[in-house]
Design an enzyme around this catalytic site. Structure first.
Site, PDB file in Angstrom:
ATOM      1  N   CYS A   1     106.446 -67.253 -82.591  1.00 20.99           N
ATOM      2  CA  CYS A   1     105.125 -67.250 -81.699  1.00 20.99           C
ATOM      3  C   CYS A   1     104.202 -68.641 -81.907  1.00 20.99           C
ATOM      4  O   CYS A   1     103.723 -68.882 -81.146  1.00 20.99           O
ATOM      5  CB  CYS A   1     104.166 -66.075 -82.324  1.00 20.99           C
ATOM      6  SG  CYS A   1     104.746 -64.585 -82.296  1.00 20.99           S
TER       7      CYS A   1
ATOM      8  N   HIS B   1      96.847 -67.893 -80.182  1.00 28.33           N
ATOM      9  CA  HIS B   1      98.033 -66.926 -80.013  1.00 28.33           C
ATOM     10  C   HIS B   1      97.394 -65.557 -79.996  1.00 28.33           C
ATOM     11  O   HIS B   1      96.535 -65.147 -80.599  1.00 28.33           O
ATOM     12  CB  HIS B   1      98.810 -66.989 -81.113  1.00 28.33           C
ATOM     13  CG  HIS B   1     100.126 -65.929 -81.237  1.00 28.33           C
ATOM     14  ND1 HIS B   1     100.762 -65.441 -80.228  1.00 28.33           N
ATOM     15  CD2 HIS B   1     100.349 -65.207 -82.244  1.00 28.33           C
ATOM     16  CE1 HIS B   1     101.483 -64.682 -80.429  1.00 28.33           C
ATOM     17  NE2 HIS B   1     101.540 -64.087 -81.650  1.00 28.33           N
TER      18      HIS B   1
ATOM     19  N   ASN C   1     101.073 -59.071 -76.414  1.00 31.95           N
ATOM     20  CA  ASN C   1     101.484 -60.069 -77.297  1.00 31.95           C
ATOM     21  C   ASN C   1     102.589 -60.711 -76.468  1.00 31.95           C
ATOM     22  O   ASN C   1     103.701 -60.137 -76.669  1.00 31.95           O
ATOM     23  CB  ASN C   1     102.046 -59.843 -78.645  1.00 31.95           C
ATOM     24  CG  ASN C   1     102.286 -60.962 -79.724  1.00 31.95           C
ATOM     25  OD1 ASN C   1     102.819 -61.946 -79.125  1.00 31.95           O
ATOM     26  ND2 ASN C   1     102.536 -60.546 -80.845  1.00 31.95           N
TER      27      ASN C   1
HETATM   28  O1  UT7 Z   1     102.919 -62.330 -83.090  1.00 31.51           O
HETATM   29  C1  UT7 Z   1     102.749 -62.242 -84.262  1.00 31.51           C
HETATM   30  C2  UT7 Z   1     103.429 -60.819 -84.837  1.00 31.51           C
HETATM   31  N1  UT7 Z   1     102.530 -59.771 -85.229  1.00 31.51           N
HETATM   32  C3  UT7 Z   1     101.273 -59.730 -85.457  1.00 31.51           C
HETATM   33  O2  UT7 Z   1     100.337 -60.453 -85.183  1.00 31.51           O
HETATM   34  C4  UT7 Z   1     100.827 -58.164 -85.926  1.00 31.51           C
HETATM   35  C5  UT7 Z   1      99.561 -58.173 -86.976  1.00 31.51           C
HETATM   36  N2  UT7 Z   1      99.489 -56.809 -87.268  1.00 31.51           N
HETATM   37  C6  UT7 Z   1      98.690 -56.022 -86.363  1.00 31.51           C
HETATM   38  O3  UT7 Z   1      98.273 -56.572 -85.284  1.00 31.51           O
HETATM   39  C7  UT7 Z   1      98.414 -54.604 -86.961  1.00 31.51           C
HETATM   40  O4  UT7 Z   1      98.764 -54.441 -88.248  1.00 31.51           O
HETATM   41  C8  UT7 Z   1      98.838 -53.636 -86.251  1.00 31.51           C
HETATM   42  C9  UT7 Z   1      98.467 -53.524 -84.536  1.00 31.51           C
HETATM   43  C10 UT7 Z   1     100.456 -53.711 -85.938  1.00 31.51           C
HETATM   44  C11 UT7 Z   1      98.666 -52.282 -86.725  1.00 31.51           C
HETATM   45  O5  UT7 Z   1      97.140 -51.913 -86.874  1.00 31.51           O
HETATM   46  P1  UT7 Z   1      96.862 -51.471 -88.103  1.00 31.51           P
HETATM   47  O6  UT7 Z   1      95.272 -51.480 -87.982  1.00 31.51           O
HETATM   48  O7  UT7 Z   1      97.046 -52.717 -89.010  1.00 31.51           O
HETATM   49  O8  UT7 Z   1      97.481 -50.272 -88.491  1.00 31.51           O
HETATM   50  P2  UT7 Z   1      98.213 -49.876 -89.731  1.00 31.51           P
HETATM   51  O9  UT7 Z   1      99.608 -50.424 -89.720  1.00 31.51           O
HETATM   52  O10 UT7 Z   1      97.417 -49.899 -90.798  1.00 31.51           O
HETATM   53  O11 UT7 Z   1      98.332 -48.211 -89.411  1.00 31.51           O
HETATM   54  C12 UT7 Z   1      97.281 -47.320 -89.672  1.00 31.51           C
HETATM   55  C13 UT7 Z   1      97.727 -45.953 -89.120  1.00 31.51           C
HETATM   56  C14 UT7 Z   1      98.985 -45.480 -89.864  1.00 31.51           C
HETATM   57  O12 UT7 Z   1      98.945 -44.352 -89.988  1.00 31.51           O
HETATM   58  P3  UT7 Z   1      98.435 -43.600 -91.422  1.00 31.51           P
HETATM   59  O13 UT7 Z   1      99.843 -43.897 -92.359  1.00 31.51           O
HETATM   60  O14 UT7 Z   1      97.359 -44.086 -91.820  1.00 31.51           O
HETATM   61  O15 UT7 Z   1      98.352 -42.206 -91.342  1.00 31.51           O
HETATM   62  C15 UT7 Z   1     100.020 -45.956 -88.750  1.00 31.51           C
HETATM   63  O16 UT7 Z   1     101.017 -44.779 -88.972  1.00 31.51           O
HETATM   64  O17 UT7 Z   1      97.938 -45.934 -87.657  1.00 31.51           O
HETATM   65  C16 UT7 Z   1      99.329 -45.510 -87.390  1.00 31.51           C
HETATM   66  N3  UT7 Z   1      99.859 -46.147 -86.388  1.00 31.51           N
HETATM   67  C17 UT7 Z   1      99.400 -45.822 -85.001  1.00 31.51           C
HETATM   68  N4  UT7 Z   1      98.932 -44.593 -84.529  1.00 31.51           N
HETATM   69  C18 UT7 Z   1      98.726 -44.573 -83.290  1.00 31.51           C
HETATM   70  C19 UT7 Z   1     100.560 -47.280 -86.157  1.00 31.51           C
HETATM   71  N5  UT7 Z   1     100.995 -47.561 -84.948  1.00 31.51           N
HETATM   72  C20 UT7 Z   1     100.346 -46.481 -84.099  1.00 31.51           C
HETATM   73  C21 UT7 Z   1     100.123 -46.372 -82.794  1.00 31.51           C
HETATM   74  N6  UT7 Z   1      99.405 -45.115 -82.364  1.00 31.51           N
HETATM   75  N7  UT7 Z   1     100.704 -47.004 -81.870  1.00 31.51           N
END
Ligand code: UT7
Length: 334
Positions: free
Chosen positions: A115, A255, A285
């Site tokens: 990225c 980004h 993204n």
């Molecule tokens: O370009 C560079 C590449 N990447 C990035 O910049 C990504 C950086 N990270 C992020 O943007 C965030 O970490 C995410 C958007 C990927 C995830 O958001 P988060 O607030 O960090 O969520 P999390 O991974 O802490 O997950 C919280 C909960 C989990 O459930 P439990 O374990 O608490 O029951 C996940 O399983 O949300 C769940 N979850 C979802 N729920 C509904 C994860 N994805 C989803 C989804 N819909 N799509």
């Protein structure tokens, strides 16, 4: 070394017409529009139709950027393409674009800093121009991310979209152009975001239970924490090198990975919301294409005026990050 300033002479972009909305994703994986908007700020992404090679997006963006610069493809000396999802490892995306736009005088190569690719490419292009080796460099950030996204994995499939953004760089008067830049890599953190290609480890297989091995996997929260810190620190550092503070700049073009990352960095830098260029609600993204697409939109909407100071800042796989402090001065070709 010639004492010349290097700036953006023209911009272009291509977003494929088909949309993938949060409501579409609700039918594909266990997610909701409400969760995606609250956790990422994204509402839709553009997706390239199956059967069409991804580089064709870059061809359209490149043509627009060259026209916007008041040049023809024959004027281009070098094409650098940044991509995380090349159609082929060979020929490079840059050669495919060089062929289709008829840039017969150009050298061409691909570059991968994930990225952060666009920021890396601008800094690389600047060296070629500053030394006098090349006059006009075309950068195309060409990201067909739907091709490396596993639409069975809700952690990633809600994030990514397809797009290409392009700029032409060349000499500009001394008061405009790139003033400072900084690039970093952190290979020791690379395992937090992987896209396997010609080698698939057992670990990478386990992380992709659907069997789509050539797809993005990431530890979202590790990357999130890195991202806020990296964007904040690189912006501070590049401004410090220029003798400026975050409050001095007119716009930050980050980004577009997650609105919470962008807002988190802007808050730490004490930069007002109206100075932050955010497009991810409409694009998702789009990896290295995020910044050139955002720059093209800001330029065409008249949000950038000659003399405005801006920071472009990115982070991504590798892990990598980087920032550029820049004075906008388009249509100022020397
Ligand atoms: O370009 C560079 C590449 N990447 C990035 O910049 C990504 C950086 N990270 C992020 O943007 C965030 O970490 C995410 C958007 C990927 C995830 O958001 P988060 O607030 O960090 O969520 P999390 O991974 O802490 O997950 C919280 C909960 C989990 O459930 P439990 O374990 O608490 O029951 C996940 O399983 O949300 C769940 N979850 C979802 N729920 C509904 C994860 N994805 C989803 C989804 N819909 N799509």
């Amino acid at each position: 070394m010639h004492d010349l300033s290097v700036g953006i002479l023209g911009t272009g972009m291509f977003l494929p017409p088909d949309l993938l909305t949060n409501h579409d994703l609700e039918k594909m994986v266990d997610t909701s529009d409400e969760w995606i908007v609250r956790r990422t700020g994204m509402k839709q992404r553009h997706i390239l139709k199956e059967g069409i090679p991804s580089y064709t997006m870059g061809v359209e963006a490149a043509k627009l950027a060259i026209e916007d610069a008041g040049l023809t493809p024959m004027d281009i000396d070098l094409i650098i393409v940044t991509t995380e999802a090349p159609d082929f490892l060979s020929p490079s995306m840059a050669c495919l674009i060089q062929r289709d736009i008829g840039a017969k005088n150009a050298a061409a190569f691909d570059m991968n800093a994930a990225c952060t690719g666009f920021v890396y490419a601008v800094v690389a292009a600047k060296q070629f121009i500053k030394t006098g080796y090349y006059r006009y460099v075309l950068i195309v950030s060409n990201e067909g991310l739907s091709r490396i996204t596993d639409y069975k994995n809700r952690n990633t499939c809600i994030l990514f979209g397809d797009a290409a953004g392009a700029v032409v760089l060349g000499e500009v008067p001394g008061e405009y152009g790139i003033k400072e830049s900084i690039l970093y890599s952190y290979g020791d953190l690379g395992h937090n975001l992987t896209i396997p290609c010609c080698y698939i480890s057992e670990e990478d297989k386990e992380r992709r239970p659907s069997g789509m091995y050539r797809s993005v996997w990431q530890d979202g929260s590790e990357v999130f924490t890195f991202a806020v810190r990296a964007m904040t620190d690189s912006t501070k550092k590049v401004l410090e090198m220029a003798g400026k503070t975050p409050q001095d700049i007119d716009m930050i073009i980050p980004h577009q990975a997650n609105i919470r990352i962008i807002n988190g960095a802007a808050k730490r830098l004490k930069i007002d919301d109206d100075k932050v260029m955010a497009i991810l609600d409409k694009t998702g993204n789009i990896s290295s294409a995020s910044i050139p697409v955002a720059v093209d939109i800001a330029s065409r909407e008249g949000r950038l005026k000659n003399g405005d100071s801006l920071v472009m800042v990115a982070f991504g796989g590798g892990l990598t990050c980087g920032a550029i402090y820049f004075i906008w001065g388009k249509n100022q070709r020397h």
